[in-house]
Design a protein around this motif. Structure first.
Motif, PDB file in Angstrom:
ATOM      1  N   ARG A  87      50.362  48.911  35.622  1.00 48.70           N
ATOM      2  CA  ARG A  87      49.126  48.255  35.141  1.00 48.70           C
ATOM      3  C   ARG A  87      47.979  48.444  36.124  1.00 48.70           C
ATOM      4  NH1 ARG A  87      51.841  43.318  32.029  1.00 48.70           N
ATOM      5  NH2 ARG A  87      52.710  44.623  30.394  1.00 48.70           N
ATOM      6  N   LYS A  88      48.313  48.652  37.398  1.00 49.39           N
ATOM      7  CA  LYS A  88      47.249  48.920  38.366  1.00 49.39           C
ATOM      8  C   LYS A  88      46.711  50.335  38.198  1.00 49.39           C
ATOM      9  CE  LYS A  88      47.435  47.340  42.915  1.00 49.39           C
ATOM     10  NZ  LYS A  88      48.258  46.881  44.066  1.00 49.39           N
ATOM     11  N   THR A  89      47.580  51.234  37.767  1.00 53.60           N
ATOM     12  CA  THR A  89      47.166  52.626  37.578  1.00 53.60           C
ATOM     13  C   THR A  89      46.304  52.771  36.327  1.00 53.60           C
ATOM     14  OG1 THR A  89      49.214  53.327  38.599  1.00 53.60           O
ATOM     15  CG2 THR A  89      47.994  55.008  37.392  1.00 53.60           C
ATOM     16  N   ALA A  90      46.734  52.139  35.242  1.00 55.10           N
ATOM     17  CA  ALA A  90      46.039  52.317  33.961  1.00 55.10           C
ATOM     18  C   ALA A  90      45.497  50.986  33.460  1.00 55.10           C
ATOM     19  CB  ALA A  90      46.991  52.921  32.934  1.00 55.10           C
ATOM     20  N   GLY A  91      44.180  50.883  33.332  1.00 58.56           N
ATOM     21  CA  GLY A  91      43.562  49.691  32.764  1.00 58.56           C
ATOM     22  C   GLY A  91      43.239  49.926  31.303  1.00 58.56           C
ATOM     23  N   MET A  92      43.191  48.848  30.524  1.00 62.44           N
ATOM     24  CA  MET A  92      42.920  49.026  29.088  1.00 62.44           C
ATOM     25  C   MET A  92      41.670  48.289  28.635  1.00 62.44           C
ATOM     26  SD  MET A  92      46.231  49.207  26.688  1.00 62.44           S
ATOM     27  CE  MET A  92      45.366  49.960  25.338  1.00 62.44           C
ATOM     28  N   VAL A  93      40.966  48.909  27.705  1.00 66.17           N
ATOM     29  CA  VAL A  93      39.826  48.274  27.044  1.00 66.17           C
ATOM     30  C   VAL A  93      40.125  48.289  25.544  1.00 66.17           C
ATOM     31  CG1 VAL A  93      37.349  48.421  26.577  1.00 66.17           C
ATOM     32  CG2 VAL A  93      38.223  49.058  28.828  1.00 66.17           C
ATOM     33  N   PHE A  94      39.931  47.150  24.900  1.00 67.68           N
ATOM     34  CA  PHE A  94      40.289  47.041  23.479  1.00 67.68           C
ATOM     35  C   PHE A  94      39.069  47.088  22.570  1.00 67.68           C
ATOM     36  CE2 PHE A  94      43.616  45.104  25.979  1.00 67.68           C
ATOM     37  CZ  PHE A  94      44.746  45.690  25.456  1.00 67.68           C
ATOM     38  N   GLN A  95      39.361  46.957  21.263  1.00 72.26           N
ATOM     39  CA  GLN A  95      38.330  47.153  20.245  1.00 72.26           C
ATOM     40  C   GLN A  95      37.276  46.048  20.237  1.00 72.26           C
ATOM     41  OE1 GLN A  95      38.850  46.704  15.707  1.00 72.26           O
ATOM     42  NE2 GLN A  95      39.543  48.757  16.158  1.00 72.26           N
ATOM     43  N   ASP A 172      40.995  51.720  23.653  1.00 74.92           N
ATOM     44  CA  ASP A 172      41.539  51.743  22.300  1.00 74.92           C
ATOM     45  C   ASP A 172      40.429  51.398  21.300  1.00 74.92           C
ATOM     46  OD1 ASP A 172      43.100  51.758  20.094  1.00 74.92           O
ATOM     47  OD2 ASP A 172      44.387  50.095  20.675  1.00 74.92           O
ATOM     48  N   GLU A 173      39.857  52.404  20.693  1.00 73.86           N
ATOM     49  CA  GLU A 173      38.735  52.236  19.747  1.00 73.86           C
ATOM     50  C   GLU A 173      37.661  51.290  20.282  1.00 73.86           C
ATOM     51  OE1 GLU A 173      39.526  51.832  15.644  1.00 73.86           O
ATOM     52  OE2 GLU A 173      41.534  52.689  15.807  1.00 73.86           O
ATOM     53  N   PRO A 174      37.096  51.619  21.433  1.00 71.64           N
ATOM     54  CA  PRO A 174      36.148  50.683  22.057  1.00 71.64           C
ATOM     55  C   PRO A 174      34.837  50.566  21.296  1.00 71.64           C
ATOM     56  CG  PRO A 174      36.130  52.779  23.218  1.00 71.64           C
ATOM     57  CD  PRO A 174      37.236  52.860  22.213  1.00 71.64           C
ATOM     58  N   THR A 175      34.576  51.464  20.363  1.00 72.79           N
ATOM     59  CA  THR A 175      33.273  51.450  19.693  1.00 72.79           C
ATOM     60  C   THR A 175      33.353  51.089  18.223  1.00 72.79           C
ATOM     61  OG1 THR A 175      33.436  53.778  19.125  1.00 72.79           O
ATOM     62  CG2 THR A 175      32.413  53.270  21.234  1.00 72.79           C
ATOM     63  N   ALA A 176      34.560  50.789  17.724  1.00 70.92           N
ATOM     64  CA  ALA A 176      34.731  50.605  16.277  1.00 70.92           C
ATOM     65  C   ALA A 176      33.880  49.466  15.731  1.00 70.92           C
ATOM     66  CB  ALA A 176      36.194  50.383  15.941  1.00 70.92           C
ATOM     67  N   MET A 177      33.599  48.455  16.561  1.00 70.61           N
ATOM     68  CA  MET A 177      32.850  47.315  16.035  1.00 70.61           C
ATOM     69  C   MET A 177      31.389  47.328  16.486  1.00 70.61           C
ATOM     70  SD  MET A 177      35.753  44.389  16.307  1.00 70.61           S
ATOM     71  CE  MET A 177      35.071  43.370  14.996  1.00 70.61           C
ATOM     72  N   LEU A 178      30.934  48.454  17.016  1.00 65.63           N
ATOM     73  CA  LEU A 178      29.573  48.505  17.550  1.00 65.63           C
ATOM     74  C   LEU A 178      28.636  49.278  16.633  1.00 65.63           C
ATOM     75  CD1 LEU A 178      30.399  49.351  21.280  1.00 65.63           C
ATOM     76  CD2 LEU A 178      30.280  47.114  20.197  1.00 65.63           C
ATOM     77  N   ASP A 179      27.335  49.017  16.776  1.00 69.49           N
ATOM     78  CA  ASP A 179      26.357  49.802  16.021  1.00 69.49           C
ATOM     79  C   ASP A 179      26.081  51.112  16.777  1.00 69.49           C
ATOM     80  OD1 ASP A 179      24.638  49.211  18.085  1.00 69.49           O
ATOM     81  OD2 ASP A 179      23.375  47.858  16.945  1.00 69.49           O
ATOM     82  N   PRO A 180      25.336  52.046  16.174  1.00 68.58           N
ATOM     83  CA  PRO A 180      25.179  53.368  16.803  1.00 68.58           C
ATOM     84  C   PRO A 180      24.649  53.300  18.239  1.00 68.58           C
ATOM     85  CG  PRO A 180      24.370  53.446  14.561  1.00 68.58           C
ATOM     86  CD  PRO A 180      24.693  52.005  14.852  1.00 68.58           C
ATOM     87  N   ASN A 181      23.715  52.403  18.521  1.00 70.25           N
ATOM     88  CA  ASN A 181      23.203  52.305  19.892  1.00 70.25           C
ATOM     89  C   ASN A 181      24.282  51.836  20.854  1.00 70.25           C
ATOM     90  OD1 ASN A 181      20.670  53.193  19.434  1.00 70.25           O
ATOM     91  ND2 ASN A 181      19.771  51.167  19.158  1.00 70.25           N
ATOM     92  N   GLY A 182      25.035  50.835  20.427  1.00 67.74           N
ATOM     93  CA  GLY A 182      26.113  50.319  21.263  1.00 67.74           C
ATOM     94  C   GLY A 182      27.161  51.391  21.520  1.00 67.74           C
ATOM     95  N   ARG A 183      27.439  52.197  20.498  1.00 66.67           N
ATOM     96  CA  ARG A 183      28.421  53.268  20.639  1.00 66.67           C
ATOM     97  C   ARG A 183      27.971  54.285  21.670  1.00 66.67           C
ATOM     98  NH1 ARG A 183      29.620  55.032  14.605  1.00 66.67           N
ATOM     99  NH2 ARG A 183      30.388  56.862  15.658  1.00 66.67           N
TER     100      ARG A 183
END
Lengths: 305, 284
Positions: A87-95, A172-183
């Motif tokens: 877990r120290k090697t790989a961090g995760m960001v979710f949707q 993991d799909e960090p931009t799925a819930m964002l608008d185009p600018n946020g993406r």
């Protein structure tokens, strides 16, 4: 061995009935082999249900393989003693950015991770400063996270992961819930982390435009990796991409269609520049090579005779 | 028969330091049977605009006419308006709450006070329209995939048999397959039932492919309004407000600049393909 290496990785979800008894098995990841080198920017493209999120969750031992092995930083995730190293090697960001932020002030949220693993206070502040700078959110450090836009929240979430000093970030799909600018904001941040900080990036997405700048693309379908290569190689196999009902950029699709119609264009054209150059060369074919000139030449000869 | 906005303005938090003018003197007409794409950035006023169309929020200034009658006039039935103008919110699947799919879709028509047979007939029809056959009727909405949930939520609105269907970013968060399924269904619905459809979207490519007319919102104003060809002709101005034409429009303009004989008003891949082939063949 790369920083992430999976050998015949397989994961079965066990469906349960109302009493909690096992009621069938769904194979979400099916004998996947991958080897990702440190510093690479890798994208995993696929539909919902293709197994890409399940694969991602193996990358920091949120899920453990049913069969096969996955090594993160050369540590086998199935060995419980390796859990913290993994877990120290790989961090995760979710949707969903709203599910990942817990602090009432941006800088507190970013410092939460290192505080939890007992990093000394001074070091925490140093990491918070650096992480906020890396994602371009320093100006917001005293703001309340709930007043930020979706893209800004995701960048704070990424800063929170950066403060843990991982070698690798899995998004993991960090931009799925964002608008185009946020993406755009989030993608730019991720690319910079990869280029400037040399963080290995694994970006899980179903938006084709987000994978164009990756070093390597994996396409997943039905739990398997069905295509692999540079973006150009993968999008060049346009018919296959269409069969998986994935998008290709309009310029790639147009080139592919024209190729079907018999125009001699390259495979996997990804940029407007390349497309325009090739079409103009065909159009102006006469000067030098190109078949338009070749077609005309015999006609000229006939006329001269 | 139409919805007409006359000089409509809407101010959030009027008189407070947080005052925001979300709509700024918007006038437009939505005639029957049109398929309209409503485009703009987050904060441009799109969502505020569509919430006016079925009276969920009341204009601060200006008037809205539904089939010639002001919806703010005394005696105008808002309830009837809302049964005629169906609004599908963003992430509508968050509003599914019944224990099974069929009952959930029945909720809307039930509230219209229809009899049981009619309610069930409408629910069945609506589910068919979104491509959910009877085998899903008894499933819990929470067992479905994201795209399926969304289709059930849309069916819930269709079961009210609205004349105007408004969808606020119906494809947000869906994968390309789910997106195509939803948009194809909506297009089919428009064709078969002749409904007026207003589609709020961020995607120029999607909008160019489906709609008859595009309205572009920026800072609470309708800055462009016309056919996709007319609107995308202003691709440089669209860029200035942070939007863009479909990629294919840029390709065509670049070719034209370099002397390739092609019409600049191209908005879909299919049109571009035909035009480029023609250009090359005529050359030969």
């Amino acid at each position: 061995m790369g920083i992430i290496k999976a050998i015949k990785l397989t994961y079965d979800y066990i469906k349960r009935d109302e009493e909690g008894n096992p009621d069938g098995v769904k194979r979400a990841v099916d004998h996947v082999d991958i080897d990702i080198e440190a510093g690479e920017f890798v994208a995993v493209l696929g539909h919902n249900g293709s197994g890409k999120s399940t694969l991602a969750k193996h990358m920091n031992a949120l899920l453990l393989p049913t069969e096969g092995t996955i090594f993160i930083g050369e540590k086998d995730t199935s060995d419980e003693d390796n859990l913290w190293d993994v877990r120290k090697t790989a961090g995760m960001v979710f949707q969903n950015p709203d599910n990942q932020i817990i602090g009432t002030v941006v800088e507190e949220d970013v410092g939460f991770g290192p505080e939890n693993i007992g990093v000394p206070t001074e070091e925490i502040w140093k990491r918070v400063d650096e992480s906020l700078k890396a994602v371009g959110m320093t100006a917001y450090r005293y703001h309340s996270p709930n007043k930020l836009s979706g893209g800004q929240k995701q960048r704070v979430a990424i800063a929170g992961v950066m403060a843990m000093r991982p070698k690798c970030i899995v998004l993991d799909e960090p931009t799925a819930m964002l608008d185009p600018n946020g993406r755009k904001e989030v993608l730019r941040t991720v690319r910079e982390l990869n280029r400037k900080e040399h963080i290995t990036v694994v970006l899980i997405t179903h938006y084709m435009e987000e994978v164009i700048e990756a070093d390597r693309v994996f396409v997943m379908d039905d739990g398997r990796i069905v295509m692999e290569g540079t973006p150009q190689e993968v999008f060049g196999r346009t018919q296959e991409m269409k069969d998986y009902r994935l998008d290709v950029p309009q310029v790639t699709e147009l080139s592919w269609e024209l190729k079907q119609d018999g125009l001699p264009l390259s495979d996997g054209i990804l940029t407007i520049d390349q497309f325009v150059d090739e079409i103009m060369e065909l159009y102006n074919g006469g000067n030098g090579r190109g078949d338009a000139g070749a077609v005309e030449a015999p006609g000229m000869e006939t006329a001269q005779r | 028969m139409a919805i007409e906005l006359k000089d409509v303005s809407y101010v959030y938090g009027a008189g407070t330091p947080m005052e925001v003018r979300a709509l700024d003197h918007v006038s437009l007409t939505i005639p029957d049977g049109q398929f309209i794409g409503l485009i703009g950035h987050t904060g441009s006023g799109k969502s505020t605009l569509i919430q006016h169309l079925n009276g969920l929020i009341k204009a601060t200034e200006g008037d809205i006419l539904y089939n010639g009658r002001s919806i703010y006039a005394e005696g105008f039935s808002m309830k009837e308006l809302r049964s005629k103008v169906g609004l599908v919110f963003q992430y509508p699947e968050h509003q599914l709450f019944e224990t099974d799919v069929f009952t959930d879709v029945c909720f809307g028509p039930k509230n219209l006070g229809l009899d049981k047979e009619e309610i069930q007939a409408r629910a069945r029809e609506a589910l068919e329209l979104v491509g959910m056959d009877a085998s899903y009727d008894e499933a819990s909405p929470f067992e479905l995939s994201g795209g399926q949930k969304r289709r059930v939520a849309i069916a819930g609105v269709l079961a009210m048999k609205p004349e105007v269907l408004i969808l606020d970013e119906p494809t947000a968060g869906l994968d390309p397959k789910g997106r195509d399924e939803i948009l194809d269904q909506v297009a089919l619905l428009h064709k078969e039932r002749g409904n007026t459809v207003v589609l709020v979207s961020h995607s120029m490519e999607d909008v160019a492919k489906y709609v008859d007319r595009i309205i572009v919102m920026n800072h609470g104003r309708a800055v462009f309004d016309g056919t996709p060809k007319e609107v995308f002709r202003h691709y440089k101005e669209l860029e200035q407000i942070g939007l863009a034409a479909p990629q294919v429009t840029y390709i065509v303009h670049r070719l034209k600049e370099q002397g390739f004989p092609i019409d600049g008003d191209i908005t879909t891949v299919e049109e571009a393909r035909r035009a480029i082939l023609e250009g090359i063949r005529n050359r030969k």
